[in-house]
Design an enzyme around this catalytic site. Structure first.
Site, PDB file in Angstrom:
ATOM      1  N   SER A   1      11.042  -2.443   4.531  1.00  0.00           N
ATOM      2  CA  SER A   1      10.856  -1.222   5.317  1.00  0.00           C
ATOM      3  C   SER A   1      10.335  -1.480   6.729  1.00  0.00           C
ATOM      4  O   SER A   1      10.353  -0.590   7.565  1.00  0.00           O
ATOM      5  CB  SER A   1       9.938  -0.233   4.593  1.00  0.00           C
TER       6      SER A   1
ATOM      7  N   LYS B   1       3.069   6.271   5.266  1.00  0.00           N
ATOM      8  CA  LYS B   1       3.221   5.549   6.527  1.00  0.00           C
ATOM      9  C   LYS B   1       2.875   6.454   7.710  1.00  0.00           C
ATOM     10  O   LYS B   1       2.348   5.989   8.721  1.00  0.00           O
ATOM     11  CB  LYS B   1       4.622   4.969   6.630  1.00  0.00           C
TER      12      LYS B   1
END
Length: 156
Positions: A54, A99
């Site tokens: 990611s 995040k």
């Protein structure tokens, strides 16, 4: 026969044994050329604490920022996420909301969101930073250029 070549910008030569031509006079010499891109510099990025794909988009942008002539963020704190493939396509990731929380904790001024995660990202309470929708590396570069120029990047 001596064959001259250039490898990584340096000239060289090698002695090659030829084969007799089966149909006619003379000899046969076969050469295979492997063109492999190289750069006149080394890039050393410490990724021991990165777990998974990611961070692909952000690592790519970080490398471009290091080796390019332009400062991609203009000194702004930019966060983001997303996988990236060899064609520059940005893919969705898991945990976008977490995040975004981490981005808020570092006072991010912009967050690059994979297009496939926009719906989930928009479900989060109003963040303190704009969410820029990116489907490709080019989209991410455009978003950074827009942000640095004071324009609004394409939102989620």
């Amino acid at each position: 026969m001596t064959v001259s070549y250039t490898r990584l910008g340096a000239p060289g030569s090698a002695t090659v044994t030829t084969k007799s031509a089966e149909d006619g006079d003379g000899s046969l010499l076969g050469i295979t050329i492997l063109e492999q891109p190289s750069a006149p510099f080394d890039v050393d990025i410490q990724v021991e604490d990165v777990g998974g794909p990611s961070a692909g988009l952000m690592l790519t942008l970080g490398i471009l920022d290091l080796v390019g002539d332009d400062d991609l963020t203009g000194g702004a704190i930019v966060a983001g996420t997303g996988t990236i493939d060899a064609d520059g396509n940005v893919g969705p990731i898991g945990g976008i909301t977490l995040k975004m929380v981490a981005a808020a904790e570092i006072d991010a001024e912009l967050f690059l969101v994979p297009a496939g995660n926009c719906e989930e990202a928009l479900g989060v309470a109003e963040p303190d930073f704009p969410l820029a929708r990116v489907a490709t590396l080019e989209d991410a570069l455009d978003a950074l250029a827009d942000f640095e120029a004071g324009r609004t990047p394409e939102p989620c």
